[in-house]
Design a protein around this motif. Structure first.
Motif, PDB file in Angstrom:
ATOM      1  N   HIS A  45       0.134  14.479  -6.239  1.00  0.00           N
ATOM      2  CA  HIS A  45      -0.732  13.869  -5.229  1.00  0.00           C
ATOM      3  C   HIS A  45      -0.741  12.343  -5.279  1.00  0.00           C
ATOM      4  O   HIS A  45      -1.167  11.696  -4.320  1.00  0.00           O
ATOM      5  N   ASP A  47       0.544   8.265  -6.055  1.00  0.00           N
ATOM      6  CA  ASP A  47       1.624   7.283  -5.937  1.00  0.00           C
ATOM      7  C   ASP A  47       1.654   6.474  -7.237  1.00  0.00           C
ATOM      8  O   ASP A  47       0.742   5.682  -7.493  1.00  0.00           O
ATOM      9  N   SER A  49       3.270   3.953  -8.037  1.00  0.00           N
ATOM     10  CA  SER A  49       3.419   2.503  -7.860  1.00  0.00           C
ATOM     11  C   SER A  49       2.061   1.809  -7.753  1.00  0.00           C
ATOM     12  O   SER A  49       1.979   0.585  -7.875  1.00  0.00           O
ATOM     13  N   LEU A  50       0.993   2.588  -7.537  1.00  0.00           N
ATOM     14  CA  LEU A  50      -0.351   2.023  -7.530  1.00  0.00           C
ATOM     15  C   LEU A  50      -0.861   1.903  -8.959  1.00  0.00           C
ATOM     16  O   LEU A  50      -0.438   2.654  -9.842  1.00  0.00           O
ATOM     17  N   ASN A 119      -5.240   4.523  -8.342  1.00  0.00           N
ATOM     18  CA  ASN A 119      -5.513   5.861  -8.850  1.00  0.00           C
ATOM     19  C   ASN A 119      -6.594   5.763  -9.922  1.00  0.00           C
ATOM     20  O   ASN A 119      -6.791   4.704 -10.528  1.00  0.00           O
ATOM     21  N   ARG A 148      -5.406   5.006  -0.350  1.00  0.00           N
ATOM     22  CA  ARG A 148      -4.145   5.560  -0.860  1.00  0.00           C
ATOM     23  C   ARG A 148      -4.254   6.123  -2.268  1.00  0.00           C
ATOM     24  O   ARG A 148      -3.384   6.879  -2.694  1.00  0.00           O
ATOM     25  N   ARG A 150      -5.518   8.256  -5.615  1.00  0.00           N
ATOM     26  CA  ARG A 150      -5.925   9.619  -5.916  1.00  0.00           C
ATOM     27  C   ARG A 150      -6.574   9.628  -7.295  1.00  0.00           C
ATOM     28  O   ARG A 150      -6.197   8.862  -8.172  1.00  0.00           O
TER      29      ARG A 150
END
Length: 239
Positions: A45, A47, A49-50, A119, A148, A150
């Motif tokens: 779920h 990303d 890169s975050l 995240n 964006r 999670r």
């Protein structure tokens, strides 16, 4: 003294009286038993890169593992003593650490602006927070996620209270690591099972996936087996 101040002082005292030795805190399990399997659940779920923010990072054991899986990792804890321990344990600066109360809406807002969408990793924080603080903690998760990000949330269930009671009822009373938790006025598994998804929903969070799990502890039963506390996990996003 406000509820939040009593809670902060309890954690400050706890971490001042906990050594730097790995596993000295009862929940300080190796990441292979904690963050690693949790990230397997979050990964479909999230990303990578975050950034990822480890809320309630304690001495940073899990934060340092998260730093190897995401572009940037930041550990946040209410206790200044915990943050100092995390920094001492990470001389290479694998991750970043910051003292912050999740009930401090202004501080959370400032962090969210600095990080952008992120995240979140929240392991066993809501269940032992004082009741008035549980909704602010969930709102902090929602604010940090942005659109964006999670989040992975794992919280002890009511069943874990029976496990802890059994552990405390041994011939010598509570084992040392659990005794220290109780002596500092910390209350594991204090939230009702239904309360966790309720406070997540009230904070504007959607549950994308969930399931049962057990949180590994560093304490052992008399037969040498590891203590594991029943819990439930949730992957969340802003609704």
């Amino acid at each position: 003294m406000s509820v939040s101040e009593r809670y902060r002082q309890a954690w400050e005292s706890y971490w001042r009286n906990t050594s730097d030795a790995p596993g000295d805190a009862i929940w300080d399990a190796d990441p292979s038993l904690s963050a690693a399997p949790h990230l397997d659940l979050l990964a479909p779920h999230a990303d990578p890169s975050l950034p990822i923010v480890d809320l309630g990072c304690g001495n940073g054991t899990q934060t340092r593992y998260l730093a190897a899986r995401f572009a940037r990792a930041l550990g946040v804890d209410l206790s200044r003593a915990a943050v100092e321990r995390a920094r001492r344990a990470d001389p290479a600066g694998t991750a970043e650490y910051r003292q912050l109360s999740l009930t401090d809406a202004t501080g959370v807002e400032d962090l969210a602006r600095r990080l952008g969408d992120a995240n979140v990793y929240l392991r066993a924080v809501i269940h032992q927070s004082d009741a008035p603080d549980r909704r602010p903690v969930a709102r902090a998760v929602a604010r940090l996620l942005g659109r964006r990000g999670r989040g992975f949330v794992a919280e002890l269930t009511a069943e874990s209270r029976a496990v802890l009671a059994e552990l405390a009822a041994g011939p010598g009373g509570p084992p040392p690591k659990l005794r220290r938790v109780l002596d500092h006025g910390l209350r594991p598994a204090d939230a009702a099972d239904k309360e966790v998804p309720e406070v997540l929903a009230e904070a504007g969070l959607e549950i994308l996936a969930e399931g049962p799990t057990a949180l590994a502890q560093t304490e052992q039963w008399p037969d040498g087996s590891r203590v594991e506390l029943p819990a439930r996990w949730f992957v969340v996003a802003r609704a």
